[in-house]
Structure formats: structure tokens, C-alpha cells
Design a protein around this motif. Sequence first.
Motif, PDB file in Angstrom:
ATOM      1  N   GLU A 110       0.823  -1.203   0.000  1.00 18.88           N
ATOM      2  CA  GLU A 110       0.000   0.000   0.000  1.00 18.88           C
ATOM      3  C   GLU A 110       0.861   1.259   0.000  1.00 18.88           C
ATOM      4  OE1 GLU A 110      -3.466   0.202  -0.220  1.00 18.88           O
ATOM      5  OE2 GLU A 110      -3.090  -1.885  -0.760  1.00 18.88           O
ATOM      6  N   TYR A 111       1.955   1.223   0.716  1.00 18.52           N
ATOM      7  CA  TYR A 111       2.831   2.394   0.775  1.00 18.52           C
ATOM      8  C   TYR A 111       3.559   2.616  -0.547  1.00 18.52           C
ATOM      9  CZ  TYR A 111       6.137   5.767   2.762  1.00 18.52           C
ATOM     10  OH  TYR A 111       6.872   6.886   3.027  1.00 18.52           O
ATOM     11  N   VAL A 112       4.014   1.537  -1.176  1.00 20.77           N
ATOM     12  CA  VAL A 112       4.674   1.667  -2.484  1.00 20.77           C
ATOM     13  C   VAL A 112       3.693   2.236  -3.504  1.00 20.77           C
ATOM     14  CG1 VAL A 112       5.722   0.397  -4.393  1.00 20.77           C
ATOM     15  CG2 VAL A 112       6.376  -0.137  -2.030  1.00 20.77           C
ATOM     16  N   ARG A 113       2.456   1.771  -3.475  1.00 15.49           N
ATOM     17  CA  ARG A 113       1.447   2.325  -4.376  1.00 15.49           C
ATOM     18  C   ARG A 113       1.213   3.815  -4.088  1.00 15.49           C
ATOM     19  NH1 ARG A 113      -2.382  -0.304  -7.167  1.00 15.49           N
ATOM     20  NH2 ARG A 113      -2.208  -2.169  -5.853  1.00 15.49           N
ATOM     21  N   PHE A 114       1.221   4.154  -2.806  1.00 15.64           N
ATOM     22  CA  PHE A 114       0.993   5.540  -2.393  1.00 15.64           C
ATOM     23  C   PHE A 114       2.079   6.466  -2.952  1.00 15.64           C
ATOM     24  CE2 PHE A 114       2.041   8.939   0.629  1.00 15.64           C
ATOM     25  CZ  PHE A 114       0.830   9.609   0.721  1.00 15.64           C
ATOM     26  N   GLY A 140       7.201  -3.059  -5.652  1.00 19.31           N
ATOM     27  CA  GLY A 140       7.796  -2.151  -6.626  1.00 19.31           C
ATOM     28  C   GLY A 140       7.866  -2.766  -8.007  1.00 19.31           C
ATOM     29  N   ASN A 141       8.273  -4.007  -8.086  1.00 15.89           N
ATOM     30  CA  ASN A 141       8.341  -4.698  -9.370  1.00 15.89           C
ATOM     31  C   ASN A 141       6.955  -4.838  -9.984  1.00 15.89           C
ATOM     32  OD1 ASN A 141       9.751  -6.468 -11.413  1.00 15.89           O
ATOM     33  ND2 ASN A 141       8.388  -7.986 -10.528  1.00 15.89           N
ATOM     34  N   SER A 142       5.961  -5.168  -9.152  1.00 19.41           N
ATOM     35  CA  SER A 142       4.587  -5.327  -9.644  1.00 19.41           C
ATOM     36  C   SER A 142       4.019  -4.023 -10.182  1.00 19.41           C
ATOM     37  CB  SER A 142       3.687  -5.842  -8.515  1.00 19.41           C
ATOM     38  OG  SER A 142       4.129  -7.104  -8.056  1.00 19.41           O
ATOM     39  N   LEU A 143       4.464  -2.897  -9.617  1.00 16.99           N
ATOM     40  CA  LEU A 143       3.954  -1.589 -10.010  1.00 16.99           C
ATOM     41  C   LEU A 143       4.863  -0.865 -11.005  1.00 16.99           C
ATOM     42  CD1 LEU A 143       2.673  -0.417  -6.513  1.00 16.99           C
ATOM     43  CD2 LEU A 143       1.294  -1.205  -8.451  1.00 16.99           C
ATOM     44  N   GLY A 144       5.886  -1.543 -11.495  1.00 19.29           N
ATOM     45  CA  GLY A 144       6.733  -0.986 -12.541  1.00 19.29           C
ATOM     46  C   GLY A 144       7.737   0.045 -12.080  1.00 19.29           C
ATOM     47  N   LEU A 145       8.184  -0.042 -10.829  1.00 24.25           N
ATOM     48  CA  LEU A 145       9.150   0.913 -10.296  1.00 24.25           C
ATOM     49  C   LEU A 145      10.539   0.275 -10.183  1.00 24.25           C
ATOM     50  CD1 LEU A 145       7.051   2.405  -7.352  1.00 24.25           C
ATOM     51  CD2 LEU A 145       7.460   3.440  -9.589  1.00 24.25           C
ATOM     52  N   ASN A 146      11.569   1.100 -10.287  1.00 23.29           N
ATOM     53  CA  ASN A 146      12.915   0.639  -9.996  1.00 23.29           C
ATOM     54  C   ASN A 146      13.058   0.525  -8.479  1.00 23.29           C
ATOM     55  OD1 ASN A 146      13.813   0.617 -12.722  1.00 23.29           O
ATOM     56  ND2 ASN A 146      14.127   2.831 -12.637  1.00 23.29           N
TER      57      ASN A 146
END
Length: 243
Positions: A110-114, A140-146
Motif C-alpha cells: 500500500e505504501y509503495v502504491r501511495f 515495486g516490481n509489480s507496479l513498474g518501479l525501480n
Amino acid sequence: ALPLSLISRRSALRCNSKTVMVGVCVYGGFVLSLFAPRFGRHNNRRIQTVPGMIRRGMAFSTSSSPGSALYIRTPLIHSLPLSRRIGKDVYLKLDCLQPTGSFKDRGLSEYVRFVKEKQNAKRIISSSGGNAGHAAAWAGNSLGLNVTVVVPKSAPKFMVDKIKSHGAEVIVHGDVWKDADNLVQEMVAKDPEAAYISPYDHPVIWEGHKSMIEEVYEDFKTMGEATPSAVVCCVGGGGMLCG
């Protein structure tokens, strides 16, 4: 392992005789214990499992669309061996079944999405002794972030390998977690596109962890029984306790 002697001698003595215990298996070696009114018989039958314990959400999503959770609703099951040993009904909340094997998937995802949606972060940098970094790397990987995770030298190799398996960069720095966290703070200060991901210290993380107890509450409500009246939990950083 569940400290059975401690709970039976101390914690249970603080409750009246009509109690049950619900243990939350969040990852290996970590148990959260809850106390609530004894079920005894419900609708003239002995309760052995929780009705509707997997009512929804057992599949998680790797979609970055709003509202798609990166953690699952976990089952709440009755443990006959523990119930017999303690002398009270014991239910286990199996958060060890989360995608990375830890309750931390709830709050960290939830925090990474935030930070992605509200702060426009392109990169996340986390400090961790293991489980939180693993959850951050997964999210992070699931949401496309480094993703970069800084761990202390004490982090076990198998956990470093798990974090790397999600495409994250892993930096080993310092003897203890605080050393790793100090480096993360310096890295984030130099990168305007990066967001700091604490392993435990943010209200959004606490809100995510809260979902575990909400599920327990809903399962108790399904059985027509009162909610747990006390919570006993082990504390590291305190993220789950705050939730």
C-alpha cells in the motif's frame, strides 16, 4: 514458535475463563495472539473451522490500477493441537500465505502504491533486514518501479536472493539496520525521483497492516461471536502493532 507456556501462565490469566485464542502466523517464528469469548457451541454444533474463512480475495493482482491489492485475504483456521495444549480454542491467521510469505506485503504494498500515485516516484529505496525489503521489492516490481534495497551485513543470503529475484538492486551496507537506513536516507536526498520506503514507520503502512485484523473481525462476525478483546504481539519496528 508460539510461546505456549508464557501465554498460558500470564496472558490467559488476564482474561476470564470464557476465552479463545487466535494466533496470527505472519512469518516464520512470529506469532500474534488474540483473545476473545469462547465459542463453545454455536448453533448446537462444535466449531472446528471458521465459516467463510476464504470468502473473497484469495487471488492477488499485479495490476497497477487503483484498488487492485497486492496482498491476499488469508484463511483463519482452527488449530486442534494448540487448542488441546493450551486448553482454549486456538485459531491461526495464516499470513504466511502472502505472496512473499509475510504480513508485510499488506502495508508495504500500500505504501509503495501511495508513493507512486501520490508522490510520482519513479524509484523506491528501502532499508530492511529482510522481510520488509522483500515485500517492497515485490510491490515495486509489480507496479513498474525501480527498486533498491539496502540491507545490513547480518541479512541472510537466502533473503538477499529473494529480494533480487524481483529485479531489485541489493546493497549490503553496515553491521546493523540503522547503518543501512542512514545510507538510504542519503541516497534518497540525492535522487528527486526516488521515495524512501520505511520498513515500518508510516501511517499508510499501518493502514495496510490493519487489514489483517479487519479480516479476523469479519470472520468472527460471520460466526455471530464477539470480536477479540485483547491483542498480544511481538514487536520489531512496531508497524503491525500500530495497524
